[in-house]
Design a protein around this motif. Structure first.
Motif, PDB file in Angstrom:
ATOM      1  N   HIS A   1      21.510 -13.279  -4.808  1.00 62.99           N
ATOM      2  CA  HIS A   1      22.079 -12.366  -4.101  1.00 62.99           C
ATOM      3  C   HIS A   1      23.121 -12.738  -2.768  1.00 62.99           C
ATOM      4  N   ARG A   2      22.468 -13.965  -2.239  1.00 65.02           N
ATOM      5  CA  ARG A   2      23.300 -14.658  -1.048  1.00 65.02           C
ATOM      6  C   ARG A   2      24.012 -16.410  -1.774  1.00 65.02           C
ATOM      7  N   LEU A   3      24.202 -17.024  -3.152  1.00 64.17           N
ATOM      8  CA  LEU A   3      24.872 -17.357  -3.527  1.00 64.17           C
ATOM      9  C   LEU A   3      26.119 -17.008  -3.770  1.00 64.17           C
ATOM     10  N   ASP A   4      27.239 -17.321  -2.893  1.00 68.22           N
ATOM     11  CA  ASP A   4      28.635 -17.035  -3.274  1.00 68.22           C
ATOM     12  C   ASP A   4      29.285 -18.058  -4.056  1.00 68.22           C
ATOM     13  N   ASP A   5      30.404 -17.950  -4.422  1.00 67.91           N
ATOM     14  CA  ASP A   5      31.125 -19.652  -5.469  1.00 67.91           C
ATOM     15  C   ASP A   5      30.950 -21.063  -4.665  1.00 67.91           C
ATOM     16  N   THR A   6      31.531 -20.560  -3.007  1.00 69.04           N
ATOM     17  CA  THR A   6      31.409 -21.732  -2.799  1.00 69.04           C
ATOM     18  C   THR A   6      30.115 -22.491  -2.218  1.00 69.04           C
ATOM     19  N   LEU A   7      29.609 -21.690  -2.036  1.00 69.87           N
ATOM     20  CA  LEU A   7      27.960 -22.161  -1.477  1.00 69.87           C
ATOM     21  C   LEU A   7      27.100 -22.778  -3.083  1.00 69.87           C
ATOM     22  N   LEU A   8      27.512 -21.700  -3.931  1.00 64.01           N
ATOM     23  CA  LEU A   8      26.592 -22.294  -5.027  1.00 64.01           C
ATOM     24  C   LEU A   8      27.205 -24.250  -5.191  1.00 64.01           C
ATOM     25  N   HIS A   9      28.887 -24.264  -5.525  1.00 69.78           N
ATOM     26  CA  HIS A   9      29.003 -25.721  -5.995  1.00 69.78           C
ATOM     27  C   HIS A   9      29.553 -26.553  -4.935  1.00 69.78           C
ATOM     28  N   GLY A  10      28.959 -25.990  -3.622  1.00 74.76           N
ATOM     29  CA  GLY A  10      28.302 -26.745  -3.405  1.00 74.76           C
ATOM     30  C   GLY A  10      27.610 -27.581  -2.466  1.00 74.76           C
TER      31      GLY A  10
ATOM     32  N   PRO B   1      18.057  -1.224  -8.260  1.00 73.27           N
ATOM     33  CA  PRO B   1      18.861  -1.478  -6.487  1.00 73.27           C
ATOM     34  C   PRO B   1      19.952  -2.237  -6.815  1.00 73.27           C
ATOM     35  N   ASP B   2      21.341  -1.950  -5.995  1.00 72.56           N
ATOM     36  CA  ASP B   2      21.490  -3.348  -5.568  1.00 72.56           C
ATOM     37  C   ASP B   2      21.542  -4.200  -4.797  1.00 72.56           C
ATOM     38  N   ALA B   3      20.285  -3.469  -3.673  1.00 75.59           N
ATOM     39  CA  ALA B   3      20.368  -3.892  -2.310  1.00 75.59           C
ATOM     40  C   ALA B   3      19.150  -2.908  -2.189  1.00 75.59           C
TER      41      ALA B   3
ATOM     42  N   MET C   1      16.558 -14.598   8.021  1.00 75.87           N
ATOM     43  CA  MET C   1      17.337 -16.148   6.869  1.00 75.87           C
ATOM     44  C   MET C   1      16.309 -16.445   5.937  1.00 75.87           C
ATOM     45  N   ARG C   2      14.990 -17.318   7.001  1.00 77.65           N
ATOM     46  CA  ARG C   2      13.973 -17.821   6.358  1.00 77.65           C
ATOM     47  C   ARG C   2      13.558 -17.245   5.135  1.00 77.65           C
ATOM     48  N   GLU C   3      12.926 -15.566   6.014  1.00 76.68           N
ATOM     49  CA  GLU C   3      12.550 -15.024   5.084  1.00 76.68           C
ATOM     50  C   GLU C   3      12.813 -14.647   4.215  1.00 76.68           C
ATOM     51  N   GLY C   4      14.172 -14.892   3.699  1.00 75.02           N
ATOM     52  CA  GLY C   4      15.059 -14.514   2.164  1.00 75.02           C
ATOM     53  C   GLY C   4      15.652 -13.472   2.602  1.00 75.02           C
ATOM     54  N   ALA C   5      15.992 -12.366   3.734  1.00 71.52           N
ATOM     55  CA  ALA C   5      17.231 -11.697   3.631  1.00 71.52           C
ATOM     56  C   ALA C   5      18.397 -11.900   3.247  1.00 71.52           C
TER      57      ALA C   5
ATOM     58  N   GLY D   1      14.488 -11.298  -7.296  1.00 64.65           N
ATOM     59  CA  GLY D   1      16.057 -11.121  -7.394  1.00 64.65           C
ATOM     60  C   GLY D   1      16.870 -10.052  -6.614  1.00 64.65           C
ATOM     61  N   CYS D   2      16.482  -9.018  -5.879  1.00 64.39           N
ATOM     62  CA  CYS D   2      16.958  -8.095  -5.309  1.00 64.39           C
ATOM     63  C   CYS D   2      18.086  -8.272  -3.636  1.00 64.39           C
ATOM     64  N   ARG D   3      19.107  -8.117  -3.205  1.00 67.29           N
ATOM     65  CA  ARG D   3      19.870  -8.428  -2.327  1.00 67.29           C
ATOM     66  C   ARG D   3      19.208  -7.708  -0.930  1.00 67.29           C
TER      67      ARG D   3
END
Length: 404
Positions: A208-217, A61-63, A107-111, A88-90
């Motif tokens: 599924h929560r790492l967008d480009d800005t966050l990952l680069h940060g 699934p995508d989500a 958020m802490r539990e991974g949603a 790895g699923c969103r």
């Protein structure tokens, strides 16, 4: 549980947005139907994570959408279980309750998202539209992944991977990632003298929560701007990686491929089931050898392993390290004929390599353009376009600092 089928075909044609539903009441399913883009596919709809996971084997699934309304305290034990069963699923948590403490716990539990319905129906529609857009754009045109595999230990696999990535990074500063997936000895952090608090496992957990800005940060950086990520070495983290299964590192690699203009994988020199699918997903595999009979014999074994792991023969090329040294016994033509692969680079010995390793430096940062550097630069050139403008420096926002 709502039993009727939503928009789209409940099948595996791969075209629509794939959603799995866990414990959603009828009114929430109606909201999902309203908010979902045309052609979406319900790949599973069950009361529990285990029921959903059992149906998801052929349909990634995508989500996954879960319900966290009144009287659903069980969701806080089910959410971690769902992360384990569908790594790895969103996960989107849908609720009728706007509770700050519950949002923080989610958020802490991974949603990935906490959406209040029907109040935030527009936000759910936007989120699902973004997912559908990402799915549609993921089929081609992605950035290159170059896997480096050694014929055997001692041929300079890690050294070559490090300095190849360094030359790429010199062309596109801060837009290249070096990823150490050597399951035996992930040493790039030591070689580059870089602390690695952020590991490949962190990418797997948050794919599924790492967008480009966050990952680069949050990613580890060498002083030159090269991003450096490696497998963790502690036993507990390794055990978690094993539980996540082979799909998790592949999804993590796709996140890195999307966010960086080139990714160099240091796969080491030991055939391993963990690195096999990563090598198979790479655009190019560079097999590092010495010009000796022993190295050639080992290279033939590695070549057989690579092909049996699904690596296309045309994707494999040979790099001859320490070319022209006194220990060399074979000519380039002999190596190419024996392996059935073209040599794309011959790397001469360079005394600067040892000094750079001792100091955690990259050859690309040196002022002198030695024959080795020229060959590395020539090899890296086809995979990267020249910089069109100065790279944008990305700051670390509040969420990035919390994540780190």
């Amino acid at each position: 549980m709502h039993s009727s089928k939503p928009n789209g075909v409940n099948g595996s044609d791969g075209r629509g947005l794939r959603l799995a539903l866990v414990g959603l009441p009828d009114n929430v399913v109606d909201d999902v139907r309203t908010a979902s883009p045309p052609g979406w596919i319900e790949v599973a709809s069950e009361a529990s994570p285990r029921g959903v996971a059992a149906r998801l084997a052929p349909h990634g699934p995508d989500a996954v959408l879960m319900h966290a309304g009144p009287g659903t305290d069980h969701v806080w034990t089910e959410l971690p279980e769902l992360r384990r069963l569908v790594p790895g699923c969103r996960i989107l948590l849908l609720s009728e309750v706007k509770d700050p403490d519950q949002i923080l716990r989610a958020m802490r539990e991974g949603a990935s998202e906490y959406i209040v319905l029907p109040e935030d129906l527009g936000e759910l529609a936007r989120c699902l539209a973004d997912l559908a857009s990402t799915r549609g754009a993921s089929g081609g045109g992605s950035h290159p992944v170059i896997a480096v595999v050694g014929a055997s230990g001692g041929v300079g696999t890690t050294t070559f991977a490090v300095h190849l990535a360094g030359e790429m990074n010199a062309r596109r500063p801060s837009h290249v990632a070096l990823v150490d997936v050597n399951p035996v000895a992930p040493d790039v952090g030591v070689v580059l003298d870089v602390e690695l608090p952020f590991s490949l496992l962190d990418v797997m957990r948050n794919v599924h929560r790492l967008d480009d800005t966050l990952l680069h940060g949050v990613v580890n950086r060498h002083p030159t701007g090269l991003a450096v990520v490696a497998l963790p070495e502690d036993e507990e983290a390794r055990a978690e990686i094993a539980r996540l299964g082979t799909g998790a590192p592949l999804r993590a690699l796709e996140v890195l491929r999307r966010s960086f203009e080139a990714v160099v994988l240091d796969c080491g020199s030991v055939p391993d089931p963990y690195t096999a699918p990563l090598a198979a997903s790479a655009d190019r595999v560079l097999l590092v050898v010495h010009a000796s009979m022993v190295s050639l014999k080992n290279a033939l074994r590695r070549l057989e392993w690579l092909k049996s792991s699904g690596v296309r023969g045309e994707a494999i090329s040979v790099v001859v390290n320490r070319h022209g040294g006194r220990s060399a016994r074979l000519k380039d033509g002999d190596i190419e004929e024996s392996l059935g692969c073209a040599i794309v680079a011959t790397l001469p010995s360079d005394s600067a390599v040892g000094t750079a390793l001792d100091d955690g430096r990259l050859l690309a940062a040196e002022k002198s353009l030695t024959p080795l550097r020229r060959e590395l630069a020539r090899l890296s050139e086809p995979w990267l376009a020249p910089p069109a403008r100065a790279p944008r420096k990305l700051g670390i926002g509040l969420f990035a600092r919390l994540f780190a």
